[in-house]
Scaffold this motif. Structure first.
Motif, PDB file in Angstrom:
ATOM      1  N   ARG A  27       0.823  -1.214   0.000  1.00 13.75           N
ATOM      2  CA  ARG A  27       0.000   0.000   0.000  1.00 13.75           C
ATOM      3  C   ARG A  27       0.853   1.258   0.000  1.00 13.75           C
ATOM      4  O   ARG A  27       0.506   2.256  -0.635  1.00 13.75           O
ATOM      5  CB  ARG A  27      -0.943  -0.020   1.209  1.00 13.75           C
ATOM      6  CG  ARG A  27      -2.087  -1.028   1.040  1.00 13.75           C
ATOM      7  CD  ARG A  27      -2.947  -1.141   2.284  1.00 13.75           C
ATOM      8  NE  ARG A  27      -4.082  -2.044   2.043  1.00 13.75           N
ATOM      9  CZ  ARG A  27      -4.890  -2.480   2.993  1.00 13.75           C
ATOM     10  NH1 ARG A  27      -4.695  -2.116   4.259  1.00 13.75           N
ATOM     11  NH2 ARG A  27      -5.900  -3.278   2.691  1.00 13.75           N
ATOM     12  N   GLY A  56       1.680   2.103  -3.415  1.00 10.49           N
ATOM     13  CA  GLY A  56       0.564   2.397  -4.310  1.00 10.49           C
ATOM     14  C   GLY A  56      -0.107   1.179  -4.919  1.00 10.49           C
ATOM     15  O   GLY A  56      -0.927   1.314  -5.831  1.00 10.49           O
ATOM     16  N   TYR A  57       0.205  -0.016  -4.412  1.00 13.76           N
ATOM     17  CA  TYR A  57      -0.425  -1.232  -4.924  1.00 13.76           C
ATOM     18  C   TYR A  57      -1.698  -1.534  -4.128  1.00 13.76           C
ATOM     19  O   TYR A  57      -1.745  -1.341  -2.909  1.00 13.76           O
ATOM     20  CB  TYR A  57       0.523  -2.430  -4.815  1.00 13.76           C
ATOM     21  CG  TYR A  57       1.652  -2.406  -5.814  1.00 13.76           C
ATOM     22  CD1 TYR A  57       1.560  -3.097  -7.018  1.00 13.76           C
ATOM     23  CD2 TYR A  57       2.826  -1.704  -5.538  1.00 13.76           C
ATOM     24  CE1 TYR A  57       2.606  -3.082  -7.928  1.00 13.76           C
ATOM     25  CE2 TYR A  57       3.887  -1.684  -6.446  1.00 13.76           C
ATOM     26  CZ  TYR A  57       3.759  -2.374  -7.634  1.00 13.76           C
ATOM     27  OH  TYR A  57       4.797  -2.357  -8.536  1.00 13.76           O
ATOM     28  N   ARG A  58      -2.700  -2.031  -4.839  1.00 16.18           N
ATOM     29  CA  ARG A  58      -3.962  -2.419  -4.202  1.00 16.18           C
ATOM     30  C   ARG A  58      -4.064  -3.944  -4.154  1.00 16.18           C
ATOM     31  O   ARG A  58      -3.608  -4.633  -5.055  1.00 16.18           O
ATOM     32  CB  ARG A  58      -5.152  -1.857  -4.988  1.00 16.18           C
ATOM     33  CG  ARG A  58      -5.175  -0.314  -5.088  1.00 16.18           C
ATOM     34  CD  ARG A  58      -6.160   0.119  -6.155  1.00 16.18           C
ATOM     35  NE  ARG A  58      -5.777  -0.451  -7.461  1.00 16.18           N
ATOM     36  CZ  ARG A  58      -6.596  -0.511  -8.510  1.00 16.18           C
ATOM     37  NH1 ARG A  58      -7.842  -0.061  -8.410  1.00 16.18           N
ATOM     38  NH2 ARG A  58      -6.175  -1.024  -9.664  1.00 16.18           N
ATOM     39  N   VAL A  59      -4.677  -4.425  -3.055  1.00 18.17           N
ATOM     40  CA  VAL A  59      -4.922  -5.863  -2.885  1.00 18.17           C
ATOM     41  C   VAL A  59      -6.438  -6.078  -2.867  1.00 18.17           C
ATOM     42  O   VAL A  59      -7.129  -5.462  -2.053  1.00 18.17           O
ATOM     43  CB  VAL A  59      -4.298  -6.372  -1.561  1.00 18.17           C
ATOM     44  CG1 VAL A  59      -4.623  -7.843  -1.347  1.00 18.17           C
ATOM     45  CG2 VAL A  59      -2.793  -6.140  -1.541  1.00 18.17           C
ATOM     46  N   GLU A 111      -6.630  -5.933  -6.332  1.00 17.49           N
ATOM     47  CA  GLU A 111      -6.727  -5.417  -7.704  1.00 17.49           C
ATOM     48  C   GLU A 111      -5.402  -5.505  -8.450  1.00 17.49           C
ATOM     49  O   GLU A 111      -5.375  -5.832  -9.649  1.00 17.49           O
ATOM     50  CB  GLU A 111      -7.223  -3.964  -7.681  1.00 17.49           C
ATOM     51  CG  GLU A 111      -8.666  -3.802  -7.236  1.00 17.49           C
ATOM     52  CD  GLU A 111      -8.825  -3.754  -5.735  1.00 17.49           C
ATOM     53  OE1 GLU A 111      -9.964  -3.548  -5.267  1.00 17.49           O
ATOM     54  OE2 GLU A 111      -7.794  -3.912  -5.011  1.00 17.49           O
ATOM     55  N   ASP A 112      -4.299  -5.198  -7.755  1.00 21.37           N
ATOM     56  CA  ASP A 112      -2.989  -5.235  -8.407  1.00 21.37           C
ATOM     57  C   ASP A 112      -2.221  -6.519  -8.092  1.00 21.37           C
ATOM     58  O   ASP A 112      -1.555  -7.077  -8.965  1.00 21.37           O
ATOM     59  CB  ASP A 112      -2.157  -4.019  -7.981  1.00 21.37           C
ATOM     60  CG  ASP A 112      -2.822  -2.707  -8.373  1.00 21.37           C
ATOM     61  OD1 ASP A 112      -3.358  -2.632  -9.496  1.00 21.37           O
ATOM     62  OD2 ASP A 112      -2.822  -1.780  -7.540  1.00 21.37           O
ATOM     63  N   SER A 117      -8.996 -11.071  -0.442  1.00 18.52           N
ATOM     64  CA  SER A 117      -7.634 -10.637  -0.789  1.00 18.52           C
ATOM     65  C   SER A 117      -7.107 -11.331  -2.038  1.00 18.52           C
ATOM     66  O   SER A 117      -5.970 -11.091  -2.442  1.00 18.52           O
ATOM     67  CB  SER A 117      -6.670 -10.895   0.375  1.00 18.52           C
ATOM     68  OG  SER A 117      -6.489 -12.289   0.571  1.00 18.52           O
TER      69      SER A 117
END
Length: 344
Positions: A258, A261-264, A266-267, A330
């Motif tokens: 996070r 800038g990574y989403r869990v 989604e990324d 997740s």
């Protein structure tokens, strides 16, 4: 004052037999038990806990040594151990090694000086062999919890780390992930080795190669390997999913993602071994291989007390508790962008 020796003489049994009747331990025929109790009533015998401990050379104190009390798995395990100890009339002393061999040794030295009747022992790792041998040399019964130690034969309660890991990675593969990173505990810990084996087996069953650059060894207590995570994310074909080998590693990984800038999920999808205790049900998020933490403590305590009370040598017992795959939010199929990157 009437003593157990007086009771034993009148009932024509040994003092040890009287003690077992008083403490409700050991194997005694019902006829003998009734005869001893009748004599106790006739002589108005009132058990004295100090006298019982001197005769039996027991303190009715046990020790539980775990690796991280802040981990919900071990917190719940401790509750299971304490509840069961109390049911059998024992009190429990707690110790927390913080996955540290030196701290673990200090606790064992304290245990030896305290004269506890037995120890439930979650080892820090393979080098726990020496303190376990100390307990063995002093004839203090112990049961291993969660982890094995090469070279030490003992009663133990373990989880099926290999199968749990295989289920988690298999779930990711079914979703379409082909580049799955493993962030594992230290290789000198048996559960880390088994979870690595499950990771490898899931790939083998799916006919997928394993890229060693996707495997990181860290510490179960915390994840501070920011440079290692950055290395994963900068690979020409970065992972689309991460398997964290325990819940604390998963928290560290998600926080680090996070921050970048990574989403869990989604990324990147994230799965982990071990659940987060009762709080998880309030906001279920992480897909996990959940272990029966309470049963680890409760069953381990039962094995320990049986070992303490046994009149003869019992065979070594090994209980392996299955884990349960709990699919939550997740994990998801890899995005088209990540899939292209992974297939590059």
């Amino acid at each position: 004052m009437t003593t157990i020796y007086d009771i034993a003489k009148k009932a024509n049994v040994s003092a040890m037999t009287v003690s077992r009747v008083v403490n409700n331990t050991g194997r005694i025929s019902e006829a003998t038990r009734k005869r001893v109790k009748k004599v106790m009533e006739e002589m108005n015998y009132v058990p004295n806990s100090m006298a019982r401990s001197l005769v039996l050379q027991k303190t009715k104190m046990l020790s539980l040594l775990i690796t991280d009390i802040t981990n919900p798995f071990f917190t719940t395990l401790a509750r299971g151990a304490e509840d069961t100890a109390k049911r059998y009339g024992y009190k429990l002393l707690f110790g927390n090694s913080d996955e540290d061999y030196a701290k673990e040794k200090d606790y064992v030295d304290m245990i030896l000086s305290t004269r506890v009747d037995g120890v439930l022992f979650a080892p820090a790792g393979d080098r726990s062999l020496e303190p376990l041998q100390q307990l063995q040399n002093h004839q203090i019964p112990f049961v291993l919890l969660d982890r094995e130690v090469p070279g030490m034969e003992a009663d133990m309660v373990l989880g099926d780390s290999k199968e749990g890991a295989r289920m988690l990675v298999g779930h990711l593969i079914e979703l379409g992930h082909r580049r799955i990173a493993l962030i594992n505990g230290a290789p000198d810990v048996s559960t880390a080795r088994l979870r690595s084996a499950g990771y490898l087996e899931a790939h083998k069953l799916a006919g997928l190669p394993v890229d060693e650059s996707l495997v990181i060894y860290a510490n179960y207590r915390d994840f501070h390997e920011d440079s290692a995570l950055d290395g994963l994310l900068r690979l020409p074909s970065p992972p689309t999913a991460i398997f964290a080998a325990n819940n604390f590693l998963a928290i560290g990984v998600i926080q680090a993602l996070r921050q970048r800038g990574y989403r869990v999920p989604e990324d990147l999808s994230v799965v982990c071994f071990d659940d987060f205790g009762p709080a998880e049900s309030l906001n279920p998020f992480l897909t996990v291989a959940s272990q029966q933490a309470y049963q680890f403590g409760s069953l381990g305590m039962q094995l320990l007390i049986e070992r303490i009370d046994s009149e003869s040598d019992l065979p070594r017992r090994k209980l392996v508790l299955p884990s349960e795959l709990r699919i939550r939010s997740s994990t998801a199929a890899p995005t088209s962008i990540n899939t292209k990157a992974a297939d590059h």
